[in-house]
Write a protein that holds these residues in place. Structure first.
Motif, PDB file in Angstrom:
ATOM      1  N   ILE A 365       0.838  -1.203   0.000  1.00 16.03           N
ATOM      2  CA  ILE A 365       0.000   0.000   0.000  1.00 16.03           C
ATOM      3  C   ILE A 365       0.875   1.257   0.000  1.00 16.03           C
ATOM      4  O   ILE A 365       0.542   2.258  -0.655  1.00 16.03           O
ATOM      5  CB  ILE A 365      -1.000   0.007   1.183  1.00 16.03           C
ATOM      6  N   GLU A 390      -9.448  -3.467   6.505  1.00 16.85           N
ATOM      7  CA  GLU A 390      -9.774  -2.338   7.382  1.00 16.85           C
ATOM      8  C   GLU A 390      -8.562  -1.984   8.242  1.00 16.85           C
ATOM      9  O   GLU A 390      -8.238  -0.805   8.427  1.00 16.85           O
ATOM     10  CB  GLU A 390     -10.965  -2.717   8.274  1.00 16.85           C
ATOM     11  N   PHE A 393      -5.640  -0.435   5.983  1.00 13.82           N
ATOM     12  CA  PHE A 393      -5.910   0.971   5.639  1.00 13.82           C
ATOM     13  C   PHE A 393      -5.713   1.871   6.867  1.00 13.82           C
ATOM     14  O   PHE A 393      -5.131   2.957   6.769  1.00 13.82           O
ATOM     15  CB  PHE A 393      -7.327   1.132   5.102  1.00 13.82           C
ATOM     16  N   GLU A 397      -2.870   4.828   7.414  1.00 14.35           N
ATOM     17  CA  GLU A 397      -3.204   6.203   7.829  1.00 14.35           C
ATOM     18  C   GLU A 397      -2.400   6.596   9.072  1.00 14.35           C
ATOM     19  O   GLU A 397      -1.855   7.696   9.154  1.00 14.35           O
ATOM     20  CB  GLU A 397      -4.704   6.300   8.127  1.00 14.35           C
ATOM     21  N   LEU A 402      -1.002   7.313   4.191  1.00 10.84           N
ATOM     22  CA  LEU A 402      -2.265   7.395   3.458  1.00 10.84           C
ATOM     23  C   LEU A 402      -3.111   8.546   3.968  1.00 10.84           C
ATOM     24  O   LEU A 402      -3.354   8.654   5.180  1.00 10.84           O
ATOM     25  CB  LEU A 402      -3.030   6.066   3.610  1.00 10.84           C
ATOM     26  N   ARG A 404      -6.780   9.810   3.219  1.00  7.94           N
ATOM     27  CA  ARG A 404      -7.999   9.402   2.493  1.00  7.94           C
ATOM     28  C   ARG A 404      -8.705  10.566   1.811  1.00  7.94           C
ATOM     29  O   ARG A 404      -9.570  10.355   0.971  1.00  7.94           O
ATOM     30  CB  ARG A 404      -8.967   8.696   3.448  1.00  7.94           C
ATOM     31  N   VAL A 409      -9.006   4.512  -1.171  1.00  7.84           N
ATOM     32  CA  VAL A 409      -8.643   3.096  -1.082  1.00  7.84           C
ATOM     33  C   VAL A 409      -9.887   2.334  -0.647  1.00  7.84           C
ATOM     34  O   VAL A 409     -10.645   2.797   0.208  1.00  7.84           O
ATOM     35  CB  VAL A 409      -7.484   2.836  -0.095  1.00  7.84           C
ATOM     36  N   GLU A 410     -10.120   1.189  -1.256  1.00 13.79           N
ATOM     37  CA  GLU A 410     -11.288   0.414  -0.839  1.00 13.79           C
ATOM     38  C   GLU A 410     -11.112  -1.070  -1.117  1.00 13.79           C
ATOM     39  O   GLU A 410     -10.438  -1.478  -2.060  1.00 13.79           O
ATOM     40  CB  GLU A 410     -12.554   0.925  -1.525  1.00 13.79           C
ATOM     41  N   HIS A 411     -11.745  -1.827  -0.242  1.00 13.35           N
ATOM     42  CA  HIS A 411     -11.800  -3.272  -0.401  1.00 13.35           C
ATOM     43  C   HIS A 411     -13.131  -3.600  -1.070  1.00 13.35           C
ATOM     44  O   HIS A 411     -14.197  -3.349  -0.517  1.00 13.35           O
ATOM     45  CB  HIS A 411     -11.703  -3.942   0.979  1.00 13.35           C
TER      46      HIS A 411
END
Length: 632
Positions: A365, A390, A393, A397, A402, A404, A409-411
């Motif tokens: 990432i 989760e 991510f 952060e 990261l 947002r 970013v997403e699953h």
């Protein structure tokens, strides 16, 4: 202006003229602001997103009617023909917001104020206030006619106003030395369709295959390779069945202590990049890649391999950066990382000093956001991994890697594939179903279905084979994508191959029938485009209904990007097909003499509507990864 005693006095007529100029200026400013927002990202030749256009108009109206309300989310939805074409239904929310500002207006009064402030435009015919505060919107017939004409003459184009982003989509992800099985099906199909959608919208998309090509399992494979093919460093080992090769090595690893010890030694040599063992590792990977590629070729999947091995050298730096940031904690010899609000930590370094999947995912990432400068990163992995992503991510952060607000970013999770007994899909011998066997079975059943329909009597052998592949692979993909990805779905060839209802077979047949209309009438593309350029009257209600639906294509695909669920596109495609049938049943495109069967008249404007329908359906098929054919 009049002058009296040195004082300038305003003539009432001048004041009226000034007010007119101010009003005109307001309209111009509105249009300029819209242009400014879209100038850097809008394709002037793109299709108009009507819903987006209406939201802009109502956003302007709300700002003018209620300037104290900031950042209100405009809600416009498509509606049934009884009420209009679209509906604004945000008056109730606005009424509640106004109450917090000390202004008491009921929803209907709010809607009336908004209605008055909608600026002049080329889209809306009428605005009707209804019920407790809904505004029903009817489109101008001239606008619909113009946009439909452009659809035919220019073809299907991406919508206007889409901001281009760099997107990385991580999907499929099989493991080296293991065969692709039904468990890889959904990630591969959903991930490919997401990529097709984003690429069509103009985004810069990198398709990533995060294959499992590193780790301790390669120790046992390399040790077995040494025994089976001692000269593997000089000659490429002729590994035929890699699945059997893997099983043989696993049996030895579990039962032979000396072999296990030698396997661990091979891992050390591989991780230290010993050239001999790197060559053996590459040979094993190459065999797997060739088998994977056969599946990808059959399903028309394009993907770039970037496996776990890609991140090995980056993991040391990842650990160093996390240590420098002071976010790692000691835990029984391990180094773990907690994210605020999440109970389960990531294991960044094992007690023996080794790395984990958590380490490689953190390295990945960071590389994607920092090195690749991705604006949007998508992970297409089953829902069972939602907690893991989760945490990844949140930790990214927390580490400061990261933001947002800058990077999305997403699953993209999905349920499991079930058999018709509603249990996890297995073969008759209770083993995981190999993907190649599934595709072969699809081809067999598709051919049976085509022969049952006597298509073999009207198609050439080449056309029959094309139809067989289109149906087989199309039904497997469509059955998956037509379901909400967040739920499990039952895999049933019998249901997939039905030629009624919302199935790939029905839709592919419908498409070929539409294409055959112009072909049977000997009408050329040039004739159809000329008819569209001359104007399509849309005088019949079924013509207008179909045209308005086709023009909803841009808003449909833009909305897919909100949650990356693809089943609404399947629903739209099915609605286009059924609405076309309604039109075709009552609006004659080709008129024939009842006695001789000879064509006596061709309604070219309706032929243009047929062409528009086929073009929209073809683009939907393309986004879903289906291959329509001209004859079936």
């Amino acid at each position: 202006m009049l002058k009296s005693g040195g004082v300038v006095q305003h003539d009432p007529e001048d004041a009226s003229e000034v007010e007119k100029l101010v009003a005109e200026n307001g309209k111009l400013n509105y249009r300029i602001n819209i242009m400014k927002r879209t100038a850097s990202k809008s394709d002037p030749n793109g299709m108009v997103n009507i819903l987006g256009k209406l939201e802009e108009l109502f956003d302007s109206a709300i700002k003018k009617a209620f300037p104290d309300i900031k950042d209100f989310q405009v809600v416009v939805v498509s509606t049934t023909p009884n009420f209009g074409d679209y509906q604004f239904n945000g008056a109730m929310s606005l009424s509640k917001l106004l109450k917090t500002l000390g202004k008491s207006l009921n929803p209907r009064e709010v809607a009336a104020a908004v209605q008055k402030c909608v600026p002049p435009n080329e889209v809306i015919e009428t605005l009707d206030l209804a019920g407790p505060g809904f505004i029903n919107i009817k489109l101008k017939a001239s606008f619909v006619q113009e946009q439909l004409s452009l659809l035919v003459t220019r073809g299907i184009r991406p919508p206007c106003g889409v901001e281009k982003k760099r997107v990385m989509v991580d999907f499929s992800s099989p493991n080296i030395a293991k065969e692709m099985h039904v468990g890889h099906l959904r990630s591969t199909i959903i991930g490919d369709s997401i990529c097709r959608l984003l690429e069509f919208l103009g985004h810069d998309v990198l398709r990533i295959n995060h294959v499992g090509d590193w780790g301790t399992q390669f120790g046992m494979l390399l040790a077995h390779l040494e025994d089976r093919f001692p000269n593997f460093a000089e000659e490429t080992p002729p590994i035929g069945d890699l699945q059997s090769f893997y099983k043989e090595s696993k049996i030895r690893f579990d039962s032979d202590a000396d072999f296990k010890k030698r396997a661990y030694a091979c891992v050390v040599k591989l991780q230290s990049h010993d050239p001999v063992y790197i060559k053996g590792w590459q040979a094993i990977c190459d065999v797997s890649r060739r088998e994977f590629q056969k599946i990808y070729d059959r399903l028309d999947i394009k993907i770039k391999e970037r496996g776990e091995s890609f991140y090995q050298d980056l993991m040391k730096k990842t650990v160093m950066l996390l240590e420098e940031a002071g976010v790692l904690k000691e835990d029984e010899g391990r180094k773990v990382m907690f994210a605020p609000g999440i109970a389960v930590p990531l294991t960044i370094v094992k007690s023996d000093g080794g790395y984990t999947y958590d380490t490689s995912d953190m390295a990945a990432i960071r590389q994607r956001v920092h090195d690749e400068a991705a604006d949007w990163v998508v992970y297409v992995v089953d829902l069972g991994q939602s907690g893991h992503f989760e945490t990844i991510f949140a930790c990214a952060e927390f580490a400061g890697w990261l933001d947002r607000k800058k990077t999305r970013v997403e699953h993209v999770g999905f349920g499991v594939v079930l058999g018709e007994d509603r249990k996890k899909f297995k073969s008759r011998s209770s083993e995981t179903v190999r993907l190649v066997d599934l595709l072969d079975e699809g081809l067999r059943r598709a051919k049976e279905k085509l022969i049952e329909k006597e298509r073999d009597k009207v198609l050439t052998p080449e056309e029959l084979e094309s139809a067989q592949q289109a149906v087989a692979y199309g039904c497997i993909k469509y059955s998956d994508l037509a379901h909400n990805r967040n739920g499990d779905y039952v895999f049933s060839f019998d249901k997939m191959l039905e030629d009624k209802g919302n199935t790939a077979v029905y839709l592919l047949y419908a498409y070929t029938r539409i294409r055959s209309i112009a072909r049977t009438a000997n009408v050329t593309d040039e004739q159809i485009k000329k008819a569209a350029a001359d104007g399509i009257p849309l005088s019949h209600e079924k013509e207008m209904k179909l045209a308005k639906l086709l023009l909803r294509f841009p808003e449909t695909i833009v909305r897919l990007t909100f949650d990356l669920c693809l089943h609404p596109l399947c629903e739209f495609l099915y609605e286009v097909s059924t609405t076309f049938t309604e039109f075709y049943d009552v609006c004659y495109c080709v008129e024939k003499d009842r006695t001789t069967g000879q064509i006596v008249h061709i309604n070219m404007d309706r032929m243009a509507l047929c062409e528009a329908t086929a073009n929209v359906m073809a683009q939907c098929f393309s986004l879903l990864g289906l291959k329509p054919i001209q004859k079936m």
